[in-house]
Design a protein around this motif. Structure first.
Motif, PDB file in Angstrom:
ATOM      1  N   LEU A   2       0.828  -1.202   0.000  1.00  0.00           N
ATOM      2  CA  LEU A   2       0.000   0.000   0.000  1.00  0.00           C
ATOM      3  C   LEU A   2       0.865   1.257   0.000  1.00  0.00           C
ATOM      4  N   ARG A  57      -7.809  -7.046  -5.187  1.00  0.00           N
ATOM      5  CA  ARG A  57      -6.872  -6.545  -4.169  1.00  0.00           C
ATOM      6  C   ARG A  57      -6.500  -5.086  -4.459  1.00  0.00           C
ATOM      7  N   GLY A  66      -9.300  -2.760  -3.470  1.00  0.00           N
ATOM      8  CA  GLY A  66      -9.312  -2.605  -2.012  1.00  0.00           C
ATOM      9  C   GLY A  66      -8.236  -1.655  -1.521  1.00  0.00           C
ATOM     10  N   ARG A  67      -7.038  -1.795  -2.090  1.00  0.00           N
ATOM     11  CA  ARG A  67      -5.935  -0.924  -1.685  1.00  0.00           C
ATOM     12  C   ARG A  67      -6.161   0.523  -2.118  1.00  0.00           C
ATOM     13  N   GLY A  99      -9.007   1.911  -2.332  1.00  0.00           N
ATOM     14  CA  GLY A  99      -9.971   2.410  -1.357  1.00  0.00           C
ATOM     15  C   GLY A  99      -9.314   2.805  -0.050  1.00  0.00           C
ATOM     16  N   GLN A 100      -8.320   2.046   0.384  1.00  0.00           N
ATOM     17  CA  GLN A 100      -7.606   2.379   1.618  1.00  0.00           C
ATOM     18  C   GLN A 100      -6.751   3.633   1.443  1.00  0.00           C
ATOM     19  N   ALA A 101      -6.093   3.723   0.296  1.00  0.00           N
ATOM     20  CA  ALA A 101      -5.178   4.843   0.075  1.00  0.00           C
ATOM     21  C   ALA A 101      -5.901   6.139  -0.245  1.00  0.00           C
TER      22      ALA A 101
END
Length: 140
Positions: free
Chosen positions: A74, A131, A134-135, A137-139
């Motif tokens: 990430l 994946r 998802g990453r 979205g996190q970042a």
């Protein structure tokens, strides 16, 4: 008697409320309004011209620039974001990131090195895509 009192109070309430109204007459603004939902976008500068009225910028991000191997974390996405979007908050704009694998104008492919270019159906590709989403979205 109580019913009559309540009825009179209900009838007088609009008169009392009207007496407390405040009317504001705003000054006319002759400039254009910045409206991020209606439109005009430009690419991220300095490569593209900066429009004063634009509150949205788009950036096309090559997948292999933010993840080139399954072991990339990430932190690589965040480092990319920090280096490319460092001025957008000061410019009061929002970024529309668009991650892509293939740019048809130059027929180049930007797949991660450990994936097979053009293989959109393998389980490995599907897992990596989920994946990556998802990453992102996190970042972001």
């Amino acid at each position: 008697m109580k019913a009559l009192t309540y009825l009179l109070l209900l009838l007088l309430l609009p008169v009392v409320a009207r007496a407390q109204q405040i009317v504001i007459h705003p000054l006319e603004y002759s400039g254009g309004l910045r409206n991020p939902l209606m439109g005009f976008t430009t690419g991220l500068w300095p490569d593209n011209e900066r429009y004063d009225w634009s509150t949205l910028v788009r950036e096309y991000v090559k997948w292999n620039e933010i993840e080139n191997d399954e072991s990339d974390g990430l932190d690589k996405i965040i480092a990319y974001t920090d280096s490319h979007w460092k001025t957008v908050a000061d410019d009061n704009v929002k970024v529309i990131p668009r991650v892509y694998l293939h740019w048809s104008a130059d027929n180049e492919k930007y797949w991660p090195a450990d994936l097979t270019p053009g293989d959109y159906t393998s389980d490995k590709f599907k897992r990596r895509l989920v994946r990556l989403i998802g990453r992102l979205g996190q970042a972001w």
